[in-house]
Enzyme design. Structure first.
Site, PDB file in Angstrom:
ATOM      1  N   GLU A  23       2.907   4.907  -4.026  1.00  9.94           N
ATOM      2  CA  GLU A  23       2.999   5.755  -5.026  1.00  9.94           C
ATOM      3  C   GLU A  23       4.407   6.361  -5.307  1.00  9.94           C
ATOM      4  OE1 GLU A  23      -0.693   4.316  -4.327  1.00  9.94           O
ATOM      5  OE2 GLU A  23       0.358   5.705  -2.915  1.00  9.94           O
TER       6      GLU A  23
ATOM      7  N   ASP B 109       0.671  -1.112  -0.007  1.00 11.53           N
ATOM      8  CA  ASP B 109       0.036   0.070  -0.295  1.00 11.53           C
ATOM      9  C   ASP B 109       0.878   1.479  -0.009  1.00 11.53           C
ATOM     10  OD1 ASP B 109      -2.388   1.316   0.094  1.00 11.53           O
ATOM     11  OD2 ASP B 109      -2.527   1.258   2.131  1.00 11.53           O
TER      12      ASP B 109
ATOM     13  N   ASP C 102      -9.312   3.122  -2.244  1.00 15.88           N
ATOM     14  CA  ASP C 102      -9.838   3.622  -1.108  1.00 15.88           C
ATOM     15  C   ASP C 102     -11.229   3.946  -1.570  1.00 15.88           C
ATOM     16  OD1 ASP C 102      -7.897   2.913   0.269  1.00 15.88           O
ATOM     17  OD2 ASP C 102      -7.187   4.977   0.884  1.00 15.88           O
TER      18      ASP C 102
END
Length: 792
Positions: free
Chosen positions: A365, A362, A459
């Site tokens: 990025e 997670d 999300d």
């Protein structure tokens, strides 16, 4: 012309090296020859120069007055790409526009964004810059991944081709209906064109280039349960017990950052998740055939880690310090061999304490909570992409682009590769440590990420429109070569109603990756808590587990040909233009049409059925028969989505159970849905579900193809053809029942199995054309023949 179906067009600087996507990210040959260099030293160039091959349907032409290039389809003369409008090549700004035939092109792909529709709409804009946006429910904004690839389906006829701009720099792409424009802030113009002409051929050619999707372990197709906010091991135990008591399948328990000590990777909270409590819990899961997966964020707490050279990102002469959940952190440099080795070593050390079965990447990025000052010109490029929909600084919520990776590579160039590189290191670390097929889930992706990881849509919010939008994203990632994808069922943020959650379960049962995950501020929504969701889960998950052999066979097809498991209707019906805009239904493989309820209070579902025969998966009756395709109003079933079997399909099934390992121990059955001409086909792939190689020379596997043909006297014959068989012989696997749908006989037909007539006790024929042949013991991996002789 790299292959008969792939054309490579690269525009670069002949005199200065420029950043390109590294060849260890997308393995490919180096550029050897330049067809034409349009510089002053070539003053005598002809007005045009054409490159073509008798074996390829693609033709490339370069023009010099003005300079432009075109790509055409040789068989039809159709222009696929034409840069006549704009072509700009500067240091940190590239722009190119291709004209498109207005009204004839339907475009799909370009992401990652949450979109209202799967088919791109005129005046759609796409910013490709991997961003921790926080919420994926915000429409049209750049999210976690960058995939500058689109498929163009042309009407009439449905011929498809693909276009990839292989570039990892930030960019804006604008689709104007009659044109598509790229505005890129670095790198080179590195285009690849894929000839198709069928949609499946395009993804085959595309994934042959970027890398085939990784095989997923069999267990990963079960149901996964997670929540941010499971405070301790006791909470996990209660959830597992709740699913078991409700008799709802549960394959894997997941833990969000709650398990960590101070949110540090590779640690355990000593109070709430001590090893002495967590390890026995995981051991009990394993003894019950269940799995355990935990989250990892790609940062390491600064105070707990030596500052090692070539392990972490550098900035302004020292190791970059950012801020994420643990506080001050370093960011591993996965581009560096030492950085990747460090990560793999930490995975191995952690698994000595807790033998996790998969890892969830997670925030990669990569996210950074600290605002970083502008250091140099890279931090402020001359063209500002539309980051987050407001032209936000490209350093926003991330590491500064002036940071450097191994060998001096700037984050400016490599930013969009970070999640890809972490997923690769995580995949390799699990493979090395377990010697089994890895399962990695990654939020951030790039071209080729499917070689290492699955993906989820991020999300999302507990809203009806978010449930609808999930289909568009899942279909897009099928084009991107990442077929193992799903959306958090019932939503991650916000409070789901019982009705929304029940309907989302019915849809989610047909996501390739099926997980429920919610945020700790929301109401609890484990599916056993409400009777309505429990009923939907038992019915819909029961259907899914019954179809696991079919799903897993599609995973093999995805791994070997790139074909997405979930696919749009036009993949099977490209000649039917009515399918081009359908995105509230989808095909699971070629054989199943899924038409879920997508609106609150709905009592019916408006569905489109392409030409052919369509049978109900639940009672096997012929539901729709059409020669041209038509819209049908279906009842909104209470506990399941409408699912129909395409005539001409043979689907392998087993019996449902609470885990995939138990379901795999049940007998096989075949569902044979006959086309109008009495034919059908299908296949079954089997292996142990965990060997690193799927269908390779170093693994044991079985592939059986089934076919059904109409006989001259009106009967049908079904045959099996064993393609490969090194797995089944030692497993005593058998087909116990075959169901034929779509027969036309006034009386019970006679059935012969390998030439021997079957006794009447094993035959049941219904007036709706359904013939059930049971009591069989057909060995999987051995040839057999079933003859159905019609009575007259």
């Amino acid at each position: 012309m790299e292959t008969d179906s792939r054309l490579h067009v690269c525009i670069t600087d002949a005199d200065h090296a420029r950043w390109e996507v590294p060849r260890d990210v997308i393995p490919r040959p180096a550029l050897q020859d330049v067809l034409v260099e349009p510089t002053a030293k070539h003053a005598a160039l002809p007005s045009s120069h054409t490159l073509s091959s008798a074996s390829s349907d693609l033709t490339f032409t370069i023009h010099t007055a003005p300079f432009r290039f075109t790509v055409t389809r040789r068989s039809t003369g159709d222009v696929l790409f034409d840069t006549s409008a704009t072509l700009v090549f500067k240091d940190r700004y590239l722009e190119v526009t291709s004209s498109l035939p207005a009204g004839r092109s339907s475009l799909y792909g370009l992401g990652e964004h949450t979109k209202r529709t799967f088919r791109l709409q005129h005046n759609d804009s796409f910013t490709l810059w991997n961003e921790d946006l926080g919420r994926s429910d915000q429409l049209d904004l750049n999210l976690y991944g960058s995939h500058p690839f689109y498929m163009d389906v042309r009407s009439p006829g449905g011929a498809a081709h693909g276009v990839l701009l292989l570039n990892s720099n930030g960019m804006d792409i604008h689709y104007g209906g009659s044109s598509i424009t790229y505005k890129v802030i670095g790198g080179v113009l590195d285009f690849y064109f894929f000839a198709g002409p069928s949609p499946l051929a395009v993804v085959d050619q595309y994934t042959q280039f970027i890398g085939r999707p990784a095989p997923m372990p069999y267990w990963s197709f079960g149901y996964h349960q997670c929540r941010y906010g499971y405070k301790n091991v006791e909470a996990l135990e209660d959830v597992v017990a709740g699913y078991a008591k409700a008799k709802i399948p549960l394959e894997a328990m997941w833990t969000d950052i709650d398990y960590m000590d101070g949110y540090q990777d590779f640690t355990l909270d000593p109070v709430n998740y001590p090893a002495k409590r967590l390890r026995p819990f995981v051991d009990r899961l394993h003894s019950n055939g269940q799995k355990y997966v935990v989250i990892l964020d790609p940062e390491v707490k600064r105070s707990a880690t030596p500052d090692e050279k070539d392990v972490f990102l550098q900035w302004n002469g020292s190791t970059l310090v950012g801020e994420v959940w643990p506080g001050e952190v370093y960011f591993p440099d996965f581009m560096s061999p030492r950085g990747a080795e460090y990560w793999e070593r930490k995975i191995s050390e952690f698994r000595r304490t807790i033998p996790v079965d998969g890892l969830w990447c997670d925030m990669n990025e990569p996210a950074n909570f600290r605002d970083m000052p502008t250091l140099n010109a890279l931090d402020d490029p001359p063209y500002r992409i539309n980051n987050a929909g407001v032209h936000r600084d490209i350093n926003n919520h991330s590491v500064p682009v002036s940071a450097t990776h191994y060998n001096g590579v700037s984050e400016y160039d490599a930013h969009n590769l970070f999640g890809f590189l972490e997923a690769r290191a995580t995949h390799d670390g699990l493979l090395r440590d377990t010697k089994r097929r890895p399962f990695v889930l990654s939020r951030s992706t790039f071209v080729g990420s499917g070689r290492y990881a699955a993906h989820w849509t991020g999300d999302n919010d507990a809203r009806w429109d978010e449930m609808r939008h999930s289909i568009n994203t899942i279909l897009s990632f099928g084009l991107f070569g990442i077929p193992m994808i799903g959306s958090d069922i019932c939503g991650f943020t916000g409070n789901s109603s019982q009705e929304l959650c029940s309907r989302w379960i019915q849809l989610g049962a047909f996501y390739p990756f099926m997980r429920g995950h919610s945020e700790k501020k929301t109401i609890r929504r484990e599916f056993y808590l409400w009777e309505s969701t429990a009923r939907s889960a038992r019915k819909s998950f029961g259907t899914r587990y019954r179809l696991l052999p079919y799903f897993y066979t599609l995973m093999y097809e995805a791994h070997t040909t790139g074909a997405p498991m979930v696919r749009p209707l036009f993949f099977s019906y490209p000649h039917d233009a009515n399918t081009y805009g359908v995105d509230r239904q989808f095909l699971f493989g070629p054989g199943l049409l899924v038409s879920p309820v997508m609106e609150p209070g709905a009592t019916t579902v408006d569905a489109y059925f392409p030409a052919g025969r369509w049978f109900s998966l639940y009672d096997y009756s012929l539901a729709v028969a059409t020669r041209t395709g038509k819209r049908v109003t279906l009842p909104a079933l209470a506990d399941a989505a409408n699912v129909h079997v395409a005539g001409g399909s043979i689907l392998p099934t087993q019996q449902p159970a609470l885990t995939t390992s138990r379901a795999r121990q049940t007998e096989f059955r075949l569902l044979v849905a006959l086309a109008e001409n009495g034919t059908a086909k299908g296949e079954l792939f089997l292996d142990d579900g965990e060997s690193p190689e799927m269908g390779g020379a170093r693994s044991k596997w079985t592939l059986v193809r089934f076919s059904c043909d109409k006989e001259s006297k009106g009967g049908i014959t079904m045959r099996s053809h064993v393609v490969h068989n090194t797995y089944a012989p030692s497993r005593k696997l058998a087909i116990g029942k075959v169901v034929f749908m779509g027969l036309q006989s006034p009386a019970t037909p006679k059935v012969y199995v390998n030439g021997v007539q079957l006794k009447a006790a094993g035959i049941m024929y219904r007036r709706n054309g359904v013939l059930t042949v049971s009591g069989l013991s057909l060995v999987v991996g051995e040839k057999f023949e079933i003859n159905v002789v019609m009575s007259h």
